[in-house]
Structure formats: structure tokens, C-alpha cells
Design a protein around this motif. Structure first.
Motif, PDB file in Angstrom:
ATOM      1  N   ALA A 386       0.817  -1.219   0.000  1.00 58.65           N
ATOM      2  CA  ALA A 386       0.000   0.000   0.000  1.00 58.65           C
ATOM      3  C   ALA A 386       0.848   1.266   0.000  1.00 58.65           C
ATOM      4  N   GLY A 387       2.165   1.137  -0.012  1.00 61.28           N
ATOM      5  CA  GLY A 387       3.022   2.323   0.001  1.00 61.28           C
ATOM      6  C   GLY A 387       2.989   3.076   1.313  1.00 61.28           C
ATOM      7  N   LYS A 388       2.769   2.352   2.426  1.00 60.94           N
ATOM      8  CA  LYS A 388       2.674   3.000   3.732  1.00 60.94           C
ATOM      9  C   LYS A 388       3.961   3.729   4.106  1.00 60.94           C
ATOM     10  N   PHE A 389       5.111   3.176   3.704  1.00 65.83           N
ATOM     11  CA  PHE A 389       6.399   3.774   4.078  1.00 65.83           C
ATOM     12  C   PHE A 389       6.928   4.717   2.999  1.00 65.83           C
ATOM     13  N   GLY A 390       6.127   4.961   1.992  1.00 65.75           N
ATOM     14  CA  GLY A 390       6.568   5.792   0.883  1.00 65.75           C
ATOM     15  C   GLY A 390       6.575   7.270   1.210  1.00 65.75           C
ATOM     16  N   ASN A 391       7.334   7.997   0.423  1.00 68.16           N
ATOM     17  CA  ASN A 391       7.352   9.453   0.469  1.00 68.16           C
ATOM     18  C   ASN A 391       7.657   9.941  -0.945  1.00 68.16           C
TER      19      ASN A 391
END
Length: 403
Positions: A386-391
């Protein structure tokens, strides 16, 4: 209160910073977050460690340092700094093979960005990792070891896979080094020859004059070493800065952790103060040409340059390591803290070095993202669907094709 990085050149965009005090609290926090990212000691100069949601720092977690005397390894919490770890290892008769120039940085953040020291035979700090534990997007704890297929992609991962909680590091027997500062290295020197003369060697240069920080197992007895003269008092890498926070340099032997870094672990973090940093890693065989190319544009660098440092680092096989598959020369730039003035000059450096296959240091400033290996893109998709750690930084990088 606004949260800024170590250099104070950027404000983090995250809405809140959390400091959990237990593993279970960290797992609940991550499982319940929509967007979150790990924050180390804040020594990066870009938004690589930021988040559009929240940040989590591990400096409130229980202090964990477990030395395995038989295995010659240490299991350590990701929030622990090298400044705190190194003296404890030394008391047990052990050492790390390499340290960065500043020991006050967190182990987790240093490893995630492939931070390094110097030495022809010395790999970056991440290469010492033999196992990691990390909390993934749903709060699960995952453990990986060197034999696992995902391991070489998970060690240097820029926080994209989860929050690393503990790392196991390889150790070597404790050792001593002599450190010397030699002034007046003449242009035309052979970098390969100079870099092979010590356990760890740094060239500090403004691209007109050069002096050498030489860290050796044995005493230096050549008074005229490569035509240089010995410094007669302590020096700081940046000319004119006070040197009381620097490690001993006048040849007196000292423990590895009091000589490998440029700055003392028991002193407040010392550097030029107001600064920005960039660094580019090239195949070692291009060192002489890179130095020649940069000398040719020194007048364009000079208005925003405080000092450059040239080092060597041994190859590793970690997927996102800038040293992957090649022994490297590292060319570092300490700039004035003026982003608008510095960024065009960084672009110039990238242009000048472009034919020599430069790779950027992840924690410093650059203007061109390198290609993302497809294997890492797939790994990030599995660990964080889910791209939770994305920036913004990671989303841009994961879209850069390596083909």
C-alpha cells in the motif's frame, strides 16, 4: 514545534513524530498508520527520511546491545548510535571494521543509506550487517539473515520496506591506529598509490591544495612522505574551524573508535555548522580522471565550497548500495548552506562526472535519481503493497527504470 534535520536546511513535512518505548507499541503504531516512515538521527540532507504522514524515531526504545563473544557479532537496536556502541564493543575486546567520520549517527539510519568510512579494503557500514529485524506494513515482525534471498535488498532500503528495529553486525578484534595529517600534497599525485598507504585515508581538498588524513596500523617514519609536511597541531577538515572536537592526529596510537572517525565520539557533533553535503561514488579506476575533471572547474565550485573529501570504499553486493559490484572512490562536497546557490553547482558536478558512472550517496544532496533495480521495485511492492512507508523521494525513485 517544527522538526528540522541536523543541518537545519529542511523542515520535515510529517504531521507528528512518535517515539515508542516497546516493540509491541511500535507494531501497533505501524499497523494503525496510513503513512509512516522511520527517522534516524536526522543527518540526511534531503527528504529521503520524511513522510507525508507521521515519523517514528527509535531513540525511546529499550537500549539493546548484545555482544556474542563466540560468534564475534553484536545485536544492537537500530536507534543506538555508533558513538554509544563503539566504546562498549572496545571494552569487550571487539571492533567494527569501519566507521563513518561522525560517530553520533544512528546505526539503523546509517545502514539504510549505505553510509561509509574509508579504506581500500573497507566496505560501507551496511556490509557489516548479518541479520535484521523489521516491522512491516501490517505490524508483523520479519527477521532476515544473509542466507535469505531478500536480504541483499533489505539492508540498504531507504526505509521503503518497514521500520528496522535491530541489526546484527560482524565484529573484528579490537585494534589501534595512528592518525597523521600531512599538508601540501602536490598536484599530479597517484590517488591509487596514496590511498593504499593506510588502513583508512582521506584527502581534503579545495581542488587547488590538498592535505591527507592518514590512519595506519604502523607508525609513519618517512618525514618527507610524498613530499608533504607533517601538521604540527590538531586540524579540522574545514580550514579555520576549531579542532578540539576532532580525533587525535599527531601520530599517537589510539583505539580504533578514537581514530577511524574524524570527530570524537565523546564530544558534541562537530562539523562546519552551517552546511550542505553531496557525495558521488565512482569506480575506483576513475579516481585520477575525476580529480582532474573537478580541478578544471574549481573556480566555479569555489564560491559555494567549504571543502571536499576523497576516500575509497570496497565493493559489496547490496542491491541499493552505491558500492554494489565495484570498488569505489567517494568524492564528497561540504557546501555553504545556501540551497539556491548550491543546487546548480551540484548539477555542474554531476555533468562533469557523468562519463565516469557516478552514483549518489542516498543521504546527501543530488539532482538526478539513479535507476531503480527491478528486483528492488518488486521487493518494495511485496513488503509494502500500500506504500505506507513511501514518500515523495521513494515514489520518484521507484518509478526510475533501470533498463
Amino acid at each position: 514545534m517544527e522538526l528540522r534535520n541536523w543541518a537545519a536546511n529542511l523542515a520535515f513535512r510529517a504531521g507528528e513524530i512518535h517515539r515508542p518505548t516497546s516493540l509491541s507499541e511500535l507494531q501497533r503504531l505501524i499497523a494503525g498508520a496510513s503513512r509512516i516512515h522511520a527517522l534516524g538521527s536526522g543527518h540526511s540532507f534531503s527528504h529521503v527520511a520524511d513522510s507525508p504522514g507521521d515519523l517514528v524515531a527509535l531513540d525511546g526504545m529499550p537500549y539493546e546491545v548484545d555482544v556474542d563473544m563466540a560468534a564475534g557479532s553484536v545485536r544492537v537496536g537500530a536507534g543506538v548510535t555508533y558513538a554509544r556502541l563503539a566504546p562498549e564493543l572496545h571494552r569487550h575486546g571487539f571492533a567494527l571494521a569501519n566507521l563513518a567520520s561522525l560517530a553520533h549517527i544512528s546505526i539503523g539510519g546509517s545502514v539504510a543509506t549505505a553510509t561509509h568510512g574509508s579504506g581500500d579494503a573497507n566496505q560501507c557500514l551496511s556490509a557489516a550487517v548479518s541479520a535484521i529485524d523489521l516491522v512491516t506494513y501490517d505490524g508483523s515482525l520479519v527477521s532476515l539473515q544473509r542466507r535469505d534471498p531478500d536480504f541483499p535488498g533489505a539492508v540498504v532500503a531507504l526505509g521503503a520496506l518497514g521500520v528496522v528495529t535491530t541489526l546484527t553486525l560482524d565484529l573484528v578484534p579490537a585494534f589501534e591506529l595512528h592518525q597523521y595529517v600531512r599538508e601540501g600534497l602536490e598536484p599530479g599525485f597517484d590517488p591509487a598509490e596514496i590511498m593504499s598507504t593506510g588502513y583508512s585515508v582521506s584527502l581534503f581538498t579545495d581542488w587547488s591544495s590538498t592535505h591527507v588524513w592518514l590512519k595506519r596500523h604502523t607508525e609513519l617514519t618517512d618525514d618527507g612522505w610524498y613530499g608533504t609536511r607533517p601538521a604540527t597541531r590538531q586540524a579540522h577538515p574545514v580550514p579555520g574551524m576549531p579542532a578540539d572536537g576532532c580525533t587525535g592526529q599527531l601520530g599517537e596510537p589510539g583505539p580504533w573508535h578514537e581514530r577511524l572517525p574524524h570527530f570524537r565520539h565523546d564530544f558534541p557533533p562537530s562539523s562546519a555548522g552551517d552546511e550542505l553535503q553531496s557525495e558521488f561514488l565512482l569506480p575506483r579506476e576513475h579516481a585520477a580522471e575525476a580529480i582532474t575533471r573537478l580541478r578544471a572547474v574549481r573556480d566555479r565550485l569555489a564560491p559555494v565550497l567549504q571543502i571536499s573529501e576523497v576516500r575509497t570504499v570496497a565493493a559489496d553486493e547490496l542491491w541499493l548500495s552505491p558500492f554494489r559490484g565495484r570498488d569505489s572512490v567517494a568524492i564528497h562536497f561540504t557546501w555553504v548552506r545556501d540551497t539556491a546557490a548550491v543546487l546548480p553547482v551540484i548539477g555542474l558536478v554531476e555533468d562533469v562526472l557523468a562519463p565516469l558512472e557516478p552514483r549518489p550517496h542516498w543521504g546527501k544532496l543530488f539532482t538526478r535519481l539513479p535507476a531503480c533495480p527491478e528486483e528492488f521495485r518488486e521487493l518494495a511492492g511485496r513488503y509494502d503493497p500500500a506504500g505506507k512507508f513511501g514518500n515523495d523521494f521513494l515514489r520518484a525513485y521507484l518509478t526510475v527504470d533501470d533498463r
